[in-house]
Scaffold this motif. Structure first.
Motif, PDB file in Angstrom:
ATOM      1  N   GLY A  51      35.165  32.562  35.139  1.00  0.00           N
ATOM      2  CA  GLY A  51      36.523  32.512  34.973  1.00  0.00           C
ATOM      3  C   GLY A  51      37.557  33.609  35.810  1.00  0.00           C
ATOM      4  O   GLY A  51      36.712  34.295  36.841  1.00  0.00           O
ATOM      5  N   ALA A  52      38.801  33.597  35.759  1.00  0.00           N
ATOM      6  CA  ALA A  52      39.600  34.369  36.759  1.00  0.00           C
ATOM      7  C   ALA A  52      39.805  35.935  36.129  1.00  0.00           C
ATOM      8  O   ALA A  52      40.116  36.690  37.095  1.00  0.00           O
ATOM      9  CB  ALA A  52      41.097  33.772  36.853  1.00  0.00           C
ATOM     10  N   ALA A  53      39.519  36.121  34.973  1.00  0.00           N
ATOM     11  CA  ALA A  53      39.872  37.378  34.238  1.00  0.00           C
ATOM     12  C   ALA A  53      39.264  38.533  35.045  1.00  0.00           C
ATOM     13  O   ALA A  53      39.473  39.668  35.207  1.00  0.00           O
ATOM     14  CB  ALA A  53      39.625  37.324  32.971  1.00  0.00           C
ATOM     15  N   PRO A  54      37.893  38.564  35.242  1.00  0.00           N
ATOM     16  CA  PRO A  54      37.095  39.310  35.846  1.00  0.00           C
ATOM     17  C   PRO A  54      37.692  40.028  36.986  1.00  0.00           C
ATOM     18  O   PRO A  54      37.832  41.162  37.369  1.00  0.00           O
ATOM     19  CB  PRO A  54      35.542  39.183  35.789  1.00  0.00           C
ATOM     20  CG  PRO A  54      35.593  37.995  34.618  1.00  0.00           C
ATOM     21  CD  PRO A  54      36.782  37.489  34.751  1.00  0.00           C
ATOM     22  N   VAL A  55      37.844  38.755  38.040  1.00  0.00           N
ATOM     23  CA  VAL A  55      38.188  39.203  39.424  1.00  0.00           C
ATOM     24  C   VAL A  55      39.672  39.754  39.265  1.00  0.00           C
ATOM     25  O   VAL A  55      40.055  40.623  40.221  1.00  0.00           O
ATOM     26  CB  VAL A  55      38.041  37.742  40.332  1.00  0.00           C
ATOM     27  CG1 VAL A  55      38.238  37.934  41.684  1.00  0.00           C
ATOM     28  CG2 VAL A  55      36.941  37.137  39.971  1.00  0.00           C
ATOM     29  N   LYS A  56      40.460  39.156  38.569  1.00  0.00           N
ATOM     30  CA  LYS A  56      41.863  39.786  38.426  1.00  0.00           C
ATOM     31  C   LYS A  56      41.681  41.141  38.024  1.00  0.00           C
ATOM     32  O   LYS A  56      42.396  42.062  38.595  1.00  0.00           O
ATOM     33  CB  LYS A  56      42.753  38.888  37.436  1.00  0.00           C
ATOM     34  CG  LYS A  56      44.360  39.279  37.224  1.00  0.00           C
ATOM     35  CD  LYS A  56      45.018  38.617  36.354  1.00  0.00           C
ATOM     36  CE  LYS A  56      46.437  39.166  36.185  1.00  0.00           C
ATOM     37  NZ  LYS A  56      47.163  38.114  35.358  1.00  0.00           N
ATOM     38  N   ALA A  57      40.985  41.497  36.957  1.00  0.00           N
ATOM     39  CA  ALA A  57      40.785  43.001  36.558  1.00  0.00           C
ATOM     40  C   ALA A  57      40.430  43.872  37.753  1.00  0.00           C
ATOM     41  O   ALA A  57      40.840  45.006  37.889  1.00  0.00           O
ATOM     42  CB  ALA A  57      40.095  43.123  35.440  1.00  0.00           C
ATOM     43  N   LEU A  58      39.245  43.342  38.544  1.00  0.00           N
ATOM     44  CA  LEU A  58      38.935  44.232  39.819  1.00  0.00           C
ATOM     45  C   LEU A  58      39.883  44.542  40.727  1.00  0.00           C
ATOM     46  O   LEU A  58      39.942  45.441  41.231  1.00  0.00           O
ATOM     47  CB  LEU A  58      37.596  43.489  40.172  1.00  0.00           C
ATOM     48  CG  LEU A  58      36.464  43.573  39.617  1.00  0.00           C
ATOM     49  CD1 LEU A  58      35.295  42.474  40.508  1.00  0.00           C
ATOM     50  CD2 LEU A  58      36.022  44.924  39.419  1.00  0.00           C
TER      51      LEU A  58
END
Length: 653
Positions: A115-122
């Motif tokens: 999903g997109a959540a981990p990359v957005k958090a990084l």
């Protein structure tokens, strides 16, 4: 005995074995690396973000989630290669280690699982100012210079779901080209590092996305922006954060003036904020003899001409163009001008956050290298050199745990520093025109190719007089383009002049219209009421106005409450259930349809507003004020004014 002629040949043909040691993660985690860039994004940080966002795997797989994060970033390093080839780049340097050989479908499933959540958090972790306060070109006096701007040339695949989310560009020929998304970034101009970014459909304007980044501003920043950000409400919100701003105004923007400074600049008020208006003529002489003339109208909250001379601010405004260089590095150098890979909006979001994270990591390595050589301007660091060095280190799987302050990427940057910045100018043109027969305007005197500027003369306006005529010497017959005559005082300036003539008098709207000399009284009454709402004059009662007490007026309106971060919404939920998820994420906030729509992937805001109003009439959500909604209050909550109003709507329905 003479030596054999074969002896030298045998010596030259000898071989030697070169061994090297690698430090990578153990087992199936070994492909999870980014070469030397891994030290800016260590394993422990990625694992912590995966655990926080709930994307950590429940069991040990042959393709762990940590490996998926680094694989997503590696896709940005090689935009011209497919999944399998990028995986080969990750594992080619791991010779001798047992690594899996997944299919392209397995790699696609890995992306979907993340999903997109981990990359957005990084990206949220690595984003921020990169340069130290004493790094050359980073600060003006005590303020760090930052810039707002948008980029609308990033293309996504022409899939049905992408067309529904982002739309397609349209011109007189009809629907054309690939769907485009709008990227808005807040950039540190000295290092071109990203402080924050937002993106979405182009149907929303630049100010819509820029407002989501206002929380990143602080009292130690000076914001540079072009004419697209001269909206009074937006500038008041920027001033409410404590930051200073230097913004170019459109030619027809004429805010009411309240005074004139000794250097010729004007004091004016824009949406309750006192600003300084600087008007200047700029004459550039190019190496080929071409003379070009242009004008600037700048608005700034730096009001002291002694500390901030007008010519210094005009030259400082040119730093805004550094954000264009940042977009060029992202769009053309890193992405190589290619279309994104993902065929659905969720994949596009994941891919964009990965590209922004990768861009920030490269900028971090470049700034670290430049700061190791005192006095070196970050402008001289080459993004192309850093990118190629990062690719080489990823293929070799080296530098992941290096403690070298500069590293191989940094040494490559320092060995290939660009020359000092040169002043240049060229004609602006569309890189990808709709028609191949598009030609530049023949009357535009700017050079067709990049040309060096030999001299730059800045003339600050000190009186309201016509400027010098425009003369171009590039063509055999120079063209003369006279500048327009100075405009008469605006209507608001005339009205304020009448009010200041008798400060204590109460003026009726019709009296004021007669004193100003306006024939259309009805339109003037509407205009006076609008000035009162904007805080330019004081409204005493219906139809009666007076001069506002400027000494008691606040320098800026109170900052608007920030919009809470949008939660992740399950796409399988209905529109009403997804709306409830957003409302529950911040129950104390009064949500508008425009704030909720991006989380649900809705582009038709008007239709969604009507739907939310229907839900409030049905008693399913609570209406706090016009266009703003929240959850229905529970019986245990105290009966506040907002709750009572919400209950009134529910009972009426």
């Amino acid at each position: 005995m003479s030596p054999s002629p074969e002896a030298p040949l045998r010596c030259e043909s000898a071989t030697s074995t070169v061994t090297r040691s690698l430090t990578v993660a153990a087992g199936v985690f070994a492909p999870g690396h980014l070469g030397e860039l891994t030290r800016y994004l260590p394993f422990e940080l990625v694992d912590a973000v995966l655990a926080e966002t709930g994307a950590v795997q429940r069991r040990l797989r042959s393709l762990p989630s940590r490996v998926g994060v680094y694989f997503m970033l590696a896709l940005g390093l090689f935009p011209y290669l497919g999944y399998a080839k990028v995986w080969d780049k990750l594992v080619v340097g791991l010779t001798g280690l047992p690594v899996p050989t997944p299919s392209e479908k397995a790699l696609r499933d890995l992306r979907r699982r993340l999903g997109a959540a981990p990359v957005k958090a990084l990206f949220g972790i690595v984003a921020g100012p990169l340069a130290q306060p004493r790094t050359p070109g980073v600060r003006y006096r005590r303020w760090r210079t930052v810039a707002f701007d948008g980029c609308s040339s990033i293309t996504v695949p022409d899939a049905e779901r992408n067309r529904g989310r982002f739309g397609r560009p349209r011109n007189r020929y009809g629907w054309t080209g690939y769907p485009l998304l709008r990227l808005m970034a807040l950039v540190e101009t000295g290092s071109r590092g990203l402080l924050g970014a937002e993106f979405g459909p182009r149907s929303h304007g630049e100010n819509h996305y820029a407002q989501r980044l206002l929380h990143l501003l602080g009292p130690d920043m000076l914001v540079l922006a072009d004419r697209g950000f001269d909206d009074g409400k937006f500038l008041a919100q920027v001033a409410g954060t404590g930051a200073q701003f230097l913004v170019r105004l459109t030619s027809n923007r004429r805010p009411p003036t309240v005074g004139r400074l000794h250097d010729g600049s004007l004091l004016a008020r824009i949406h309750g904020v006192t600003v300084r208006i600087i008007e200047a003529d700029i004459t550039a002489t190019c190496a080929d003899g071409t003379r070009l003339n242009d004008g600037y109208r700048l608005a700034t909250t730096l009001l002291d001409p002694g500390l901030d001379p007008a010519e210094t601010l005009v030259r400082l405004y040119h730093e805004r163009w550094e954000i264009e260089s940042a977009y060029y590095a992202l769009r053309h150098t890193l992405m190589n001008g290619r279309v994104l890979r993902s065929g659905d909006p969720f994949g596009v979001e994941q891919e964009m956050w990965a590209l922004l994270t990768l861009y920030q990591l490269l900028r971090t390595a470049m700034v670290d290298a430049v700061e190791s050589s005192p006095g070196t301007d970050p402008d001289r660091a080459s993004f192309t050199i850093a990118l190629e060095a990062a690719r080489d280190q990823l293929v070799a799987a080296q530098g992941a745990s290096s403690h070298d302050l500069v590293g191989r990427i940094g040494r490559a940057v320092l060995a290939n520093l660009l020359p000092a910045r040169r002043s240049r100018i060229s004609l602006r043109k569309v890189k990808c025109p709709i028609s191949r027969y598009t030609y530049a305007n023949p009357e535009d005197p700017r050079p067709r190719s990049s040309t060096r500027v030999d001299s730059l003369v800045i003339g600050i306006h000190t009186t309201q007089q016509a400027t010098a005529p425009f003369v171009s010497t590039r063509h055999p017959f120079p063209t003369v383009k006279p500048q327009p005559a100075p405009r008469p005082p605006s209507l608001i300036d005339r009205a304020l002049g009448v009010l200041r003539s008798q400060p204590g008098r109460r003026w009726g709207a019709q009296e004021l219209a007669a004193a100003v000399g306006v024939d259309n009284v009805n339109s003037f009454c509407v205009l006076v009421a609008r000035w009162a709402r904007n805080g330019l004059i004081s409204k005493l009662q219906h139809g009666v106005y007076a001069l506002i007490d400027e000494s008691a007026a606040p320098t800026s309106p109170p900052p608007a409450p920030p919009t809470p971060p949008l939660p992740e919404v399950d796409p399988t939920l209905s529109r009403f259930q997804a709306t409830l998820v957003v409302l529950r994420s911040a129950p104390e906030h009064a949500w508008t349809a425009m704030e909720i729509a991006p989380a649900l992937g809705i582009t038709n805001i008007n239709s969604f507003q009507v739907q939310m109003a229907t839900w409030s009439r049905q008693g399913r959500i609570a209406k706090v004020r016009h266009g703003a909604y929240t959850l229905l209050p529970t019986p245990s909550e105290p009966a506040t004014a907002a709750n009572l109003k919400s209950l009134t709507y529910a009972v009426t329905a």
